[in-house]
Design an enzyme around this catalytic site. Structure first.
Site: not given
Ligand SMILES: [Zn+2]
Length: 133
Positions: A42, A44, A53, A55, A86, A89
């Site tokens: 991830n 940010e 993310c 993924e 999520c 993703c």
């Molecule tokens: Zn995600």
């Protein structure tokens, strides 16, 4: 690559996470049909909605490298409860490999496996699109 090794790879790459705002590090290891593994963490941003993310970082790296079909992805995060990808993703992965497996693990070795179709039973599909890629 077997699932234990893929989880170990996701756990290792997790340490490169850029997550100063949540302090929640996630690592992903995406296995392409070629046998090559693509890594993501991830990432940010102070503008929180710009965070990406692990993924999707792995997926975008793979596609940019020419790989477009995948067999499985391992995702590792801390905490007692396992995280699953999520919705963004799930949809992003579905675009390339609807039949792939999702392997979720935490740092204590708890593992749970899913199919992408099981996690995203009704994906968005462009009605005009005839084939993938
Ligand atoms: Zn995600």
């Amino acid at each position: 690559m077997d699932e234990k090794k893929l989880i170990a790879e996701a756990k290792k790459i997790r340490n490169r996470s850029y997550s100063p705002y949540s302090n929640f590090k996630v690592g992903a290891a995406l296995l392409g049909n070629s046998g090559k593994v693509y890594y993501g963490t991830n990432v940010e941003n102070s503008s929180l909605s710009l965070g990406v993310c692990a993924e999707r970082v792995a997926l975008l790296k793979a596609v940019c490298s020419g790989e477009k079909e995948f067999t499985k992805i391992a995702i590792v995060a801390s905490g007692e409860n396992l995280i699953t990808p999520c919705g963004l993703c799930r949809q992003a992965l579905f675009e390339f490999s609807p039949g792939m497996k999702i392997i979720c693990s935490n740092l204590k070795g708890k593992v749970r496996k899913f199919t992408l179709k099981g996690l995203l039973p009704h994906p968005f599909k462009d009605a005009k699109k005839k084939g993938r890629r």
